[in-house]
Write a protein that holds these residues in place. Structure first.
Motif, mmCIF file in Angstrom:
data_model
loop_
_atom_site.group_PDB
_atom_site.id
_atom_site.type_symbol
_atom_site.label_atom_id
_atom_site.label_comp_id
_atom_site.label_asym_id
_atom_site.label_seq_id
_atom_site.Cartn_x
_atom_site.Cartn_y
_atom_site.Cartn_z
ATOM 1 N N ARG A 119 0.818 -1.218 0.000
ATOM 2 C CA ARG A 119 0.000 0.000 0.000
ATOM 3 C C ARG A 119 0.853 1.270 0.000
ATOM 4 O O ARG A 119 0.393 2.313 -0.458
ATOM 5 C CB ARG A 119 -0.923 -0.001 1.231
ATOM 6 N N ILE A 120 2.080 1.188 0.483
ATOM 7 C CA ILE A 120 2.898 2.391 0.669
ATOM 8 C C ILE A 120 3.864 2.639 -0.503
ATOM 9 O O ILE A 120 4.640 3.589 -0.480
ATOM 10 C CB ILE A 120 3.643 2.301 2.024
ATOM 11 N N ARG A 121 3.775 1.827 -1.530
ATOM 12 C CA ARG A 121 4.706 1.946 -2.667
ATOM 13 C C ARG A 121 4.631 3.279 -3.405
ATOM 14 O O ARG A 121 5.537 3.624 -4.163
ATOM 15 C CB ARG A 121 4.483 0.805 -3.651
ATOM 16 N N SER A 122 3.597 4.045 -3.189
ATOM 17 C CA SER A 122 3.473 5.347 -3.856
ATOM 18 C C SER A 122 4.379 6.413 -3.241
ATOM 19 O O SER A 122 4.621 7.459 -3.849
ATOM 20 C CB SER A 122 2.024 5.826 -3.792
ATOM 21 N N VAL A 123 4.904 6.162 -2.054
ATOM 22 C CA VAL A 123 5.685 7.181 -1.346
ATOM 23 C C VAL A 123 7.027 7.477 -2.032
ATOM 24 O O VAL A 123 7.318 8.650 -2.320
ATOM 25 C CB VAL A 123 5.859 6.814 0.145
ATOM 26 N N PRO A 124 7.888 6.493 -2.319
ATOM 27 C CA PRO A 124 9.176 6.833 -2.932
ATOM 28 C C PRO A 124 9.073 7.629 -4.244
ATOM 29 O O PRO A 124 9.794 8.624 -4.411
ATOM 30 C CB PRO A 124 9.859 5.473 -3.131
ATOM 31 N N PRO A 125 8.170 7.273 -5.176
ATOM 32 C CA PRO A 125 8.072 8.098 -6.382
ATOM 33 C C PRO A 125 7.622 9.532 -6.096
ATOM 34 O O PRO A 125 8.084 10.476 -6.747
ATOM 35 C CB PRO A 125 7.048 7.376 -7.257
ATOM 36 N N ALA A 126 6.736 9.708 -5.117
ATOM 37 C CA ALA A 126 6.286 11.058 -4.767
ATOM 38 C C ALA A 126 7.431 11.880 -4.190
ATOM 39 O O ALA A 126 7.579 13.073 -4.495
ATOM 40 C CB ALA A 126 5.130 10.990 -3.770
ATOM 41 N N ILE A 127 8.276 11.253 -3.397
ATOM 42 C CA ILE A 127 9.440 11.952 -2.834
ATOM 43 C C ILE A 127 10.414 12.304 -3.950
ATOM 44 O O ILE A 127 10.935 13.418 -4.012
ATOM 45 C CB ILE A 127 10.136 11.081 -1.765
ATOM 46 N N GLY A 128 10.653 11.365 -4.855
ATOM 47 C CA GLY A 128 11.545 11.629 -5.990
ATOM 48 C C GLY A 128 11.049 12.789 -6.833
ATOM 49 O O GLY A 128 11.831 13.657 -7.240
ATOM 50 N N ALA A 129 9.756 12.852 -7.070
ATOM 51 C CA ALA A 129 9.192 13.945 -7.860
ATOM 52 C C ALA A 129 9.370 15.282 -7.134
ATOM 53 O O ALA A 129 9.696 16.296 -7.755
ATOM 54 C CB ALA A 129 7.713 13.683 -8.141
ATOM 55 N N ALA A 130 9.176 15.283 -5.813
ATOM 56 C CA ALA A 130 9.334 16.519 -5.043
ATOM 57 C C ALA A 130 10.780 17.001 -5.056
ATOM 58 O O ALA A 130 11.038 18.208 -5.056
ATOM 59 C CB ALA A 130 8.860 16.303 -3.609
#
Length: 164
Positions: A119-130
């Motif tokens: 469920r938490i796999r969306s976090v690393p890409p969001a951090i990378g984008a930021a």
């Protein structure tokens, strides 16, 4: 503030005391900025950033002695123990003494902790984008920061290990 200024040419090589010239401040500001991006993302999963770090280690290894978590995360027992207890109360992990050596406390993922990983796999890409950096820039920064950590740790601890 006229006394805090860069030296004029030929004035000498005194170390700068300008805030913007301090590497430590740049590192501190960057760390705070990155962790502030994590906060709302992790809130959605009921985790703090340090709890997320514990979970990352467990997702990689499933079962970990507490002393290994202390070493891996560069945290002391007084900081780590409440994190582990909160994660246990939330049903994500369990603590148990190793049957063959009761002095060793291990932390193991529960089925709920395992399920959180997907469920938490969306976090690393969001951090990378930021961050707005390329993959190569992130790799370079990561390697430099790892080297910095090793060098500073060795400088503080010396060749004989940690000072007490």
């Amino acid at each position: 503030m006229s006394d805090i200024r860069p030296p004029a040419p030929g004035e000498g090589t005194e170390p700068s005391l300008l805030l913007d010239d301090q590497f430590c401040f740049t590192l501190y500001a960057a760390s705070r900025a990155v962790t502030s991006v994590y906060r709302p993302l992790l809130d959605a999963f009921g985790l703090t950033y340090p709890q997320y770090l514990v979970m990352l280690v467990l997702w990689q290894h499933q079962t970990v002695p507490v002393k290994d978590l202390v070493a891996t995360l560069h945290l002391d027992y007084g900081t780590l123990t409440p994190l582990i207890k909160r994660l246990e109360v939330n049903g994500l992990l369990k603590r148990q003494r190793r049957p063959d050596d009761e002095r060793v406390v291990e932390v193991t993922l529960t089925p709920q902790g395992v399920a959180l990983r997907d469920r938490i796999r969306s976090v690393p890409p969001a951090i990378g984008a930021a961050m707005g950096l390329t993959d190569d820039e992130i790799d370079t920064a990561r390697e430099l920061l790892r080297r910095l950590t090793v060098n500073v740790t060795a400088s503080v601890n010396g060749p004989a290990g940690p000072r007490h």
